[in-house]
Design an enzyme around this catalytic site. Sequence first.
Site, PDB file in Angstrom:
ATOM      1  N   CYS A 142       0.823  -1.209   0.000  1.00 19.48           N
ATOM      2  CA  CYS A 142       0.000   0.000   0.000  1.00 19.48           C
ATOM      3  C   CYS A 142       0.862   1.266   0.000  1.00 19.48           C
ATOM      4  CB  CYS A 142      -0.868   0.038   1.246  1.00 19.48           C
ATOM      5  SG  CYS A 142      -1.813  -1.439   1.529  1.00 19.48           S
ATOM      6  N   ASN A 187      -1.479   1.521   5.991  1.00 21.63           N
ATOM      7  CA  ASN A 187      -0.609   0.457   5.464  1.00 21.63           C
ATOM      8  C   ASN A 187      -0.259  -0.430   6.640  1.00 21.63           C
ATOM      9  OD1 ASN A 187      -0.554   2.061   3.242  1.00 21.63           O
ATOM     10  ND2 ASN A 187       1.629   2.532   3.347  1.00 21.63           N
ATOM     11  N   GLY A 188      -0.258  -1.730   6.423  1.00 22.46           N
ATOM     12  CA  GLY A 188       0.128  -2.634   7.507  1.00 22.46           C
ATOM     13  C   GLY A 188      -1.010  -3.564   7.855  1.00 22.46           C
ATOM     14  N   HIS A 233      17.887 -35.816  -9.760  1.00 22.41           N
ATOM     15  CA  HIS A 233      17.239 -36.429  -8.591  1.00 22.41           C
ATOM     16  C   HIS A 233      15.730 -36.201  -8.605  1.00 22.41           C
ATOM     17  CE1 HIS A 233      21.050 -37.666  -6.924  1.00 22.41           C
ATOM     18  NE2 HIS A 233      21.527 -36.467  -7.249  1.00 22.41           N
ATOM     19  N   ARG A 242       4.887   0.621  -6.087  1.00 18.67           N
ATOM     20  CA  ARG A 242       4.953  -0.211  -4.888  1.00 18.67           C
ATOM     21  C   ARG A 242       4.066  -1.451  -5.020  1.00 18.67           C
ATOM     22  NH1 ARG A 242       6.623   2.710  -0.234  1.00 18.67           N
ATOM     23  NH2 ARG A 242       5.194   1.549   1.083  1.00 18.67           N
ATOM     24  N   LYS A 265      13.574 -13.490 -11.989  1.00 18.27           N
ATOM     25  CA  LYS A 265      13.296 -12.355 -12.883  1.00 18.27           C
ATOM     26  C   LYS A 265      12.267 -12.761 -13.926  1.00 18.27           C
ATOM     27  CE  LYS A 265      14.356  -9.464 -11.266  1.00 18.27           C
ATOM     28  NZ  LYS A 265      14.925  -9.656  -9.981  1.00 18.27           N
ATOM     29  N   TRP A 320      -2.952  -2.662  -1.426  1.00 19.19           N
ATOM     30  CA  TRP A 320      -2.518  -3.997  -1.820  1.00 19.19           C
ATOM     31  C   TRP A 320      -3.217  -4.925  -0.849  1.00 19.19           C
ATOM     32  CZ3 TRP A 320       0.489  -8.114   0.116  1.00 19.19           C
ATOM     33  CH2 TRP A 320       1.011  -8.979  -0.852  1.00 19.19           C
ATOM     34  N   LYS A 352       6.562  -3.632  -4.524  1.00 13.85           N
ATOM     35  CA  LYS A 352       7.986  -3.289  -4.514  1.00 13.85           C
ATOM     36  C   LYS A 352       8.567  -3.430  -3.118  1.00 13.85           C
ATOM     37  CE  LYS A 352      11.830  -1.673  -6.221  1.00 13.85           C
ATOM     38  NZ  LYS A 352      12.623  -2.679  -6.954  1.00 13.85           N
ATOM     39  N   GLU A 393       8.648 -13.552 -12.310  1.00  9.03           N
ATOM     40  CA  GLU A 393       7.891 -12.466 -11.685  1.00  9.03           C
ATOM     41  C   GLU A 393       7.330 -11.470 -12.697  1.00  9.03           C
ATOM     42  OE1 GLU A 393       9.894 -10.000  -8.775  1.00  9.03           O
ATOM     43  OE2 GLU A 393      11.755 -10.016  -9.892  1.00  9.03           O
ATOM     44  N   GLU A 408      18.312 -16.186  -9.313  1.00  7.46           N
ATOM     45  CA  GLU A 408      17.901 -14.809  -9.577  1.00  7.46           C
ATOM     46  C   GLU A 408      17.356 -14.661 -11.006  1.00  7.46           C
ATOM     47  OE1 GLU A 408      17.130 -12.373  -8.011  1.00  7.46           O
ATOM     48  OE2 GLU A 408      17.252 -10.662  -9.332  1.00  7.46           O
TER      49      GLU A 408
HETATM   50  O1  M6R Z   1      13.456  -4.386  -0.642  1.00  8.56           O
HETATM   51  P1  M6R Z   1      14.031  -5.763  -0.473  1.00  8.56           P
HETATM   52  O2  M6R Z   1      15.338  -5.936  -1.154  1.00  8.56           O
HETATM   53  O3  M6R Z   1      14.113  -6.173   0.973  1.00  8.56           O
HETATM   54  O4  M6R Z   1      13.001  -6.724  -1.164  1.00  8.56           O
HETATM   55  C1  M6R Z   1      13.167  -8.108  -1.121  1.00  8.56           C
HETATM   56  C2  M6R Z   1      12.282  -8.788  -2.138  1.00  8.56           C
HETATM   57  O5  M6R Z   1      10.937  -8.504  -1.881  1.00  8.56           O
HETATM   58  C3  M6R Z   1      12.625  -8.367  -3.566  1.00  8.56           C
HETATM   59  O6  M6R Z   1      13.956  -8.619  -3.881  1.00  8.56           O
HETATM   60  C4  M6R Z   1      11.707  -9.105  -4.558  1.00  8.56           C
HETATM   61  O7  M6R Z   1      12.041 -10.453  -4.584  1.00  8.56           O
HETATM   62  C5  M6R Z   1      11.799  -8.467  -5.937  1.00  8.56           C
HETATM   63  N1  M6R Z   1      10.508  -8.462  -6.540  1.00  8.56           N
HETATM   64  C6  M6R Z   1      12.683  -9.203  -6.869  1.00  8.56           C
HETATM   65  O8  M6R Z   1      12.732  -8.620  -8.116  1.00  8.56           O
END
Ligand code: M6R
Length: 613
Positions: free
Chosen positions: A2, A102-103, A509, A27, A490, A75, A608, A493, A486
């Site tokens: 949020c 938020n929260g 395995h 965000r 990418k 959110w 984000k 997501e 990673e």
């Molecule tokens: O702000 P942060 O680095 O703590 O966030 C951690 C993850 O939420 C963040 O890396 C997330 O996996 C991204 N969407 C990856 O692209």
Amino acid sequence: MCGIVGFTGQENALPILMKGLYSLEYRGYDSAGIAVFTDDGLQVVKTKGRIANLEEKLHEAGNPSSTCGIGHTRWATHGGPSDRNSHPHLGGRDGKVAVVHNGIIENYLFLREQLEKHGYEFQSETDTETVAHLIDFLHKGRQQEDLAQTVLTALSLLRGSYALGVVSMEDSREIVAARRDNPLIIGLGEGENMIASDITAIISRTRRYIILDDNEVAVVRPERVTVYNQLGDVVDKPVQEVSWDLSAAEKGGYAHFMLKEIMEQPRAVADTVRPRIQDGRIVFEDNGLTDERLRETEHIHIIACGSALHAGMVGQSVIESMGRVRCSVSVASEFRYTDPIVKEKDLCIVISQSGETADSLAAMRQAQAEGAFTLAIVNVVSSSIARQADGVLYTWAGPEIAVATTKGYSAQLAALYLVAAKLALARGLMDEAEERSFCEALLELPESIHKMLEDVGTVQYLASKYTNRSSVFYLGRGLDYAAALEASLKLKEISYVHSEAYAAGELKHGTISLIEDGTLVVALATQKRLFEKTVSNIREVTARGAEVILVTTEDFDGDVSACRCVIRLPACLERFAASLSIIPLQLFAYYVAVERSCDVDKPRNLAKSVTVE
Ligand code: M6R
């Protein structure tokens, strides 16, 4: 997650709130709304969906004009995305109070039951509406108190985390803001002030801001801002200045923020590394990583989530091989609940781009409580993790807007290389000559990243060729496995293509049963001593019909005839290979997502900055 924005001043609040909401879009959100004061009372306009939907609704409502108001991007947590569950929420039968939040309020069901007994009728399934009614209830019973006092009382009854913006019909120029474990800043203007979840929402109007700390309440009026602590005493808050320009948070001609941020990686890495290398030696700012501490460190815990966790896995490998200290990497949300063994001589490195990730913050506090020294590797200056850690190593990547991190991740890797070298130096495992050549190699890294970015065409071609694959596998060993994780994240997501990363030797395995004719496998092989092993794994999958893209180094001389495409990295220190191999794979994910017409910068369901557990 949020986003909150609020404005009180002389100008029409509506366009300012809308601009703020647009800048908070990155965000992640599923609904949006605003509340402004009009002659008829507090007018709330809110809707499920994009901010553009909110604009339409506002247009239908005659674009209410007001000099004060609050806005929100939601959110969903409690109650799905819907008009009714969108914020702001009104409190009381007459709707005299409006709240954005938020929260998560953990005890909201109990409070809701109590308030229902007092005749409050709830319009939504949210925890936030409880706060709105609670404030109304308490305010009615304490007529002599101002809104801030009532909010303080209400907060003492809430369990959970929050950043709140509250307005009341009693004073149409005032916003009351509060926070606990959720970020909130107050932008300081001339004859106007704002509240916001982060700097992007205020920077078009002011560069000066204060950070609200946990359990503080602020009364924000056009002419002044007063901050109170839990006891109701006024707190003197330091004023901060935004260090970057508005242009840094704009697309600058690129189709998406993600592409811009991918291209910014040479700069992000250079800015993270260069200030810390002077005359060929590593020089850290005062971040508590003294030689004595590094010498005495018995165990290093790396704690993070998502991509930051993957950066941590690369860091683990580099730290262990250079510093010879045992290093474990933990998912922050797991670390919290597994009764981790943390000792006083341990070093806990928390990695976070946003510096606001709730799980990482809580895990860091836990490590602190056990007596470990905590070092935050964080991008957002003065974020919660940065402020609460014992020491900070900032990654100077600049504002990262795309939900999928790219330059933030690359800058984290660079910071970890520096920590590994510092550790090796302190423990006598690296001499001055080795330090100088390590620094030289690190200083060359931005240029090597730049070279990787030059061949966009090949990646674009591969993305168009493989865009319709329903599943993609990434394989690697050691450092390459961390990079594979990673690269896989990418892709999934942002393009919604199912993808998995496997330690190359582990595939047989079980997972190899998923490999069939035409399955796309991306193999990473950048570590010389593991070349042959990975080649065997490539053979295993090509024998079963997989099409392989290989990412390897210039000096790899193995048989690549079975691979459909080979992407070669420019020469670099092997330890830094993860910084280069990820570049074409970020681009691959980006172009696949573009081909599939995905919302690259704001992928569905993602936020984000994940400020809830
Ligand atoms: O702000 P942060 O680095 O703590 O966030 C951690 C993850 O939420 C963040 O890396 C997330 O996996 C991204 N969407 C990856 O692209």
